[in-house]
Structure formats: structure tokens, C-alpha cells
Scaffold this active site. Sequence first.
Site, PDB file in Angstrom:
ATOM      1  N   CYS A 195      -1.847  33.058  11.810  1.00  0.00           N
ATOM      2  CA  CYS A 195      -1.724  33.659  13.159  1.00  0.00           C
ATOM      3  C   CYS A 195      -1.103  32.508  13.918  1.00  0.00           C
ATOM      4  O   CYS A 195      -1.905  32.170  15.050  1.00  0.00           O
ATOM      5  CB  CYS A 195      -2.730  34.295  13.317  1.00  0.00           C
ATOM      6  N   GLU A 197       0.875  -1.208   0.010  1.00  0.00           N
ATOM      7  CA  GLU A 197       0.006   0.036   0.200  1.00  0.00           C
ATOM      8  C   GLU A 197       0.747   1.174   0.105  1.00  0.00           C
ATOM      9  O   GLU A 197       0.545   2.139   0.789  1.00  0.00           O
ATOM     10  CB  GLU A 197      -1.066   0.009   1.127  1.00  0.00           C
ATOM     11  N   PRO A 198       1.819   1.458  -0.993  1.00  0.00           N
ATOM     12  CA  PRO A 198       2.539   2.549  -0.807  1.00  0.00           C
ATOM     13  C   PRO A 198       1.766   3.926  -1.232  1.00  0.00           C
ATOM     14  O   PRO A 198       0.789   3.987  -2.116  1.00  0.00           O
ATOM     15  CB  PRO A 198       3.609   2.283  -2.103  1.00  0.00           C
TER      16      PRO A 198
HETATM   17  C1  LIG Z   1      -0.784   5.986   5.304  1.00  0.00           C
HETATM   18  C2  LIG Z   1      -0.952   4.665   5.022  1.00  0.00           C
HETATM   19  C3  LIG Z   1      -0.467   3.943   4.109  1.00  0.00           C
HETATM   20  C4  LIG Z   1       0.516   4.688   3.196  1.00  0.00           C
HETATM   21  O1  LIG Z   1       1.872   5.163   3.864  1.00  0.00           O
HETATM   22  P1  LIG Z   1       2.990   5.948   3.212  1.00  0.00           P
HETATM   23  O2  LIG Z   1       3.899   6.188   4.055  1.00  0.00           O
HETATM   24  O3  LIG Z   1       2.141   7.316   2.340  1.00  0.00           O
HETATM   25  O4  LIG Z   1       3.244   4.921   1.877  1.00  0.00           O
HETATM   26  C5  LIG Z   1      -0.615   2.519   3.688  1.00  0.00           C
HETATM   27  N1  LIG Z   1      -1.290   1.653   4.397  1.00  0.00           N
HETATM   28  C6  LIG Z   1      -2.218   2.198   5.620  1.00  0.00           C
HETATM   29  C7  LIG Z   1      -2.879   1.623   6.390  1.00  0.00           C
HETATM   30  C8  LIG Z   1      -1.971   3.752   5.827  1.00  0.00           C
HETATM   31  O5  LIG Z   1      -2.576   4.161   7.021  1.00  0.00           O
END
Ligand SMILES: *Cc1c(COP(=O)(O)O)cnc(C)c1O
Length: 430
Positions: free
Chosen positions: A356, A286-287
Site C-alpha cells: 500500500c 571490498e567489492p
Molecule cells: C557497501 C560497501 C561496499 C561494497 O559496495 P558495492 O557497491 O556493493 O561494491 C564496500 N565497502 C564499504 C565500506 C561499503 O559500505
Amino acid sequence: MTAPLPPLPGAPWIAHQDGELMVEQVALPRLAETFGTPLYVYSRAAIEAAARAWSDAAPGRAVSLRYAVKANSNLAVLRLLADLGWGFDIVSAGELARVRAAGGDAARTVFSGVGKTDAEIAAALRAGVQCLNVESESELRRIDRIAGELGQRAPVSLRINPDVDARTHPYISTGLRSNKFGIPQARARQAYTDCAQLPNLQVVGIACHIGSQITETEPYLDALDRVVDLVRDIERHGVTLQHIDLGGGLGIRYAQETPPRPDELLGALYARLDAAGLGHRPLLLEPGRSVVGNAGLLLTSVVTLKSSLERHFAVVDSAMNDLMRPALYEAWQDIVAVRPRDGAQRRRYDVVGAVCESGDWLGRDRALDLREGDLLAVLSAGAYGMAMASNYNTRPRAAEVLVDGAQAHLIRDREDVSALFAGEHLPPRR
Ligand SMILES: *Cc1c(COP(=O)(O)O)cnc(C)c1O
């Protein structure tokens, strides 16, 4: 002779040419004239190159890529990734709506998040998401109930908290036992066997996500080792897992960081998976940040130069409401002049916004030669930039542009001030 300047993050698509900063073949002063500032600018080629680095990272392996929408959720970015065959990782029903509006495939979308509401769970099940990554035992029971009401079996993965240190900023570390995320590893097997008692659930996988802006391979390997132990333990107890989801979190270069490349990371992960006999198991990743982070910048202009008794300030027309990372994490992002001057009047500036709050800065102590009206670019702003923007101080959010070769496409209008209070209502006067 002066040493050649090191390449900017985002290079070669973001680079100075003939004294002007360009994104691909478009000069930023032209974009500022056409669309105004503050302006988020992304390079399509840079996003695609980063995406391909992931898709080409492990040839011959069953890796499914799920872009983490929260990093940059503009529909144009989502469609670009959908067209490259990516699925998505979402954390809200709002992100699900975006994925569908962009033509993304719900069947290749996983739903993460520690506080999914009943309505969000129902929306995800109706849309037919690939799976819900479940973060607690009570969420499991809720999903079972809602799936039953809808006459469905809900595909679920349990998000495990492996209690590993991602060695990143504490606010973006998510895999420690003190974090709110996931089910503690020690309770995971019980949670999986409980699923068998819940008739409307179908277990499809196991998930973890240990943090963001991770610049080393070891934390992933630590997490993987724990996941592998669990997979074995769970499967010995009669539960079969289809996929292993290792989350996102790979870091990018903001300053001098040298995070592993996707192929290096996957090479190391597969060495462990092969040794554990799990190298053929479908893997989900999940990048987010590493796909879009270095592909974007925030273009801003200098409103005022002023000095206090101690410091020089460059007050610019963007602020913490446009780019929150410096205020939130004390994050460092490079700030460069779009048309660099000769340096004769270089000073050390705090580059600040007009909000601010004393925490409202984009960069501190930066050596720059500036005049009022100059354009600056805050680099590496493609991820968690616009996505975190707010309207604090009733500031309209910036416009967004996607550059493709010599073309610049407006992919989000600058917000109109009147829209900011269009939903507010005045009660009758007393
Ligand atoms: C934020 C998140 C990601 C992505 O993280 P990156 O640091 O943007 O690659 C993947 N999986 C989950 C569950 C997340 O919360």
C-alpha cells in the site's frame, strides 16, 4: 528480419532458450513450480565468474579481496566466496556472525561502518578481525578503551573521506564531504598521529570507499590521488601503513551501463600507484555489487492486470518489500517475460507490487505482452535485493535458490507468516 536481441545482463548464464528463460541449465517455470514465487534465483557459475574477474584482475600484485557482505549475505553465497579464498567486509556484528557461520575467516575480515557499538567492537576484537575501519576520532578512542579492557591491541585503519564525487545516485555516494562517512581528509594526519597516544591501537592501514554503482574509473583515481598524498604525509610523520583499502563500488550493467572491468580498473589504479612508488603496497578491495549483482534475478508472477484511466498495471506477487531498489533509488532493472509471447497484445505496463504505497513499483512503462499468471524475471537482482528485503505489510520474505548447472539448491526457505509475529507478546488485558 528482426535484429537479434542484445544479451541479457547476467548472460550467458541467464538467457532464453527454446522460449523459456533459463538460469544455467534450469528452466525458471520448473523453479516456480517447485519453490513458488516470489523467488530469488542465483547462478553459481555467474557469481564465480564475477569473483574470478576480480581475483585475476591484477596478476603478480598483492590484492586481497574482501567481499562486502551487505550486498548479498546468504550463507551459501558467503561460503562460495570463502571457498574461493575471499575474505569479507562487514558492517555489523550480525554480518560477522554470518561470516563465521559460513566458514569465513575472521582474520581476513575488515569491519567498516559509521556506528559500531561497543558490543560490536568487542565482538570483532574477540573474533580476531583483520582490522576495524574507523570512521571518527571518537570511535578511535572507544576502540582503544575496549581493546584495553580485553587486553588486546586493536588493528585499525582510518577510513578517509576524500571528498570526491563518485557520480552515482546521491543515496549511494559516500565519499563527499557532506556524507556521514569517514574522517575528513584535512583531519586525517592528526587522527593518525593521535593513534600513537592511544596504547591499545595498532595502525595497519588506510581505507576509503566513495560510493556504489560507479561506472567510470575517474572517481577512483581522484580518490586514490588523495589517499596517496595522505599516505606520504602520514608516513613522513612516522606512522607506517601496511595496506591501502580502496573499498568497493564498481558498478554493474542494469541497462546500458558500461562500467570498467576489474582488470581495467586495477590497471588504471596500479599505473598511479606505481608512479607514486606504492605499487608494492598490499591493496584491499571490498567489492559487493559487482560480484553478485548480475548473477541473480527475482522471479515473480503476474497476479492481476488492470488499467486506470491513464495507465496499464501489471500487479505481481513481489513488491518493494522484496526488491527495494526501484522504490528507494528509482533504480531501473530490466523485467523480462520468462516465456515471451508473440507480442500481439503488447502494452506499456507499470509493473507494481501489492504493497500500500504508490512508490511500490518494480518497473514503469515496460513494453510487455502479458496474461495473468505469467512469470516475469526482474534481472540484475543479485545484489541489494534479498539483502534489503523487509516484512512490510506482513509479507513473508521470498525463498532463495542457487542454481549450479542442472541442479537447483534451496538456500533459504520462504518465510512462514507465523514466524513474522512469533516474537510479539500480548500484554495482559485490562
Ligand atoms: C557497501 C560497501 C561496499 C561494497 O559496495 P558495492 O557497491 O556493493 O561494491 C564496500 N565497502 C564499504 C565500506 C561499503 O559500505
